[in-house]
Write an enzyme that holds these catalytic residues in place. Structure first.
Site, short mmCIF file in Angstrom:
data_model
loop_
_atom_site.label_atom_id
_atom_site.label_comp_id
_atom_site.label_asym_id
_atom_site.label_seq_id
_atom_site.Cartn_x
_atom_site.Cartn_y
_atom_site.Cartn_z
N ASP A 1 0.84 -1.21 0.00
CA ASP A 1 0.00 0.00 0.00
C ASP A 1 0.87 1.26 0.00
O ASP A 1 0.56 2.24 -0.67
CB ASP A 1 -0.93 0.01 1.22
CG ASP A 1 -2.14 -0.91 1.04
OD1 ASP A 1 -2.49 -1.21 -0.11
OD2 ASP A 1 -2.72 -1.33 2.07
N GLU A 2 1.94 1.22 0.77
CA GLU A 2 2.89 2.35 0.77
C GLU A 2 3.48 2.55 -0.60
O GLU A 2 3.61 3.69 -1.08
CB GLU A 2 4.02 2.10 1.78
CG GLU A 2 3.75 2.58 3.16
CD GLU A 2 4.99 2.60 4.04
OE1 GLU A 2 4.88 3.02 5.20
OE2 GLU A 2 6.09 2.21 3.57
N LEU A 3 3.85 1.45 -1.25
CA LEU A 3 4.44 1.53 -2.58
C LEU A 3 3.49 2.17 -3.58
O LEU A 3 3.90 3.01 -4.39
CB LEU A 3 4.84 0.14 -3.07
CG LEU A 3 5.44 0.05 -4.47
CD1 LEU A 3 6.72 0.89 -4.56
CD2 LEU A 3 5.72 -1.39 -4.86
#
Length: 260
Positions: free
Chosen positions: A85-87
């Site tokens: 999700d961060e990516l």
């Protein structure tokens, strides 16, 4: 609840995205320390993330404000939905805000990341089972991995770790210096533009001695109030209103005539 984090003081130059299980106490910790020692402001989450927790607004802001986002792709990276999700968010910043994303392939083959093979294939087999009602999300994660794997970065396999970290830190340091130089040039250009528009004298002898006509002094004071940074060329001058003995009413009329 927002994620606890560790960072060099101030806003951030670098955001670190990594799988804690793989590299928190090793490669990423050493990289973080090297960046901070170089006075590069770096964001790194400090604690394990609670399962089910969404990316907080503070994390999104840290990514958005960081000039560089380093993505440490390791063996178990794809088993973390948090990392994925961060990516996705990092790549949104890259495309919308022109942020620089730097992948580090830590003991993984870049092609395994790009094509989701090896440990990445095993991780996605589990993710597809777990998120079978959210296949669009799974598809988005795969696309993000393919995109980041196509970005130029570092393959850490068979590399001497201290040398690699030194190389990464130097690259980022050079990039920050280059950006700072461009920012200074832009600010100088803005200052010159304002000076030109206001018809303020720029003769070296006049600027050095601060011998401006009253009208120019008042303009300079006004611009310094509005945009102090862009007027750094005049920051060394202490220009004040003239000492007059005429009445306030007359001075008011005089002032109106001067600033026309």
């Amino acid at each position: 609840m927002s994620a606890a984090s560790s960072s060099c003081q101030g806003s951030h130059d670098v955001f670190l995205n990594f799988r804690g299980k793989d590299t928190r106490n090793g490669f990423t910790a050493h990289l973080y320390e090297a960046l901070c020692n170089k006075k590069i402001r770096t964001f790194m989450d400090a604690d394990k993330i609670v399962k089910g927790e969404e990316i907080s607004a503070s994390l999104v802001t840290a990514m958005d404000k960081s000039m560089f986002c380093i993505v440490v792709l390791s063996k178990n990276y794809a088993s973390s939905t948090w990392c994925l999700d961060e990516l996705v968010q990092i790549l949104k910043c890259k495309n919308a805000k022109k942020r620089t994303v730097l992948p580090i392939f830590y003991n993984v083959n870049p092609s395994d990341v790009r094509e989701q093979k090896g440990s990445f294939a095993k991780a996605f087999a589990k993710l597809e089972e777990k998120f079978k009602e959210e296949m669009e999300r799974v598809k988005m994660w795969k696309q993000a991995l393919t995109e980041v794997a196509n970005v130029s970065g570092w393959d850490a396999r068979d590399r001497h770790e201290p040398t690699l970290i030194k190389e990464i830190v130097q690259y980022i340091s050079d990039g920050l210096i280059n950006k700072s130089s461009k920012d200074v040039e832009a600010m100088q250009g803005q200052a010159k533009e304002r000076i030109s528009v206001l018809n303020i004298p720029t003769s070296p002898s006049i600027v050095e001695r601060g011998e401006f006509p009253l009208r120019s002094k008042m303009k300079i004071n006004r611009v310094k109030e509005i945009d102090a940074k862009a007027m750094e060329v005049y920051s060394h001058l202490e220009i004040s209103e003239p000492d007059v003995t005429i009445s306030p009413t007359i001075w008011g009329k005089k002032r109106k005539r001067e600033i026309k």
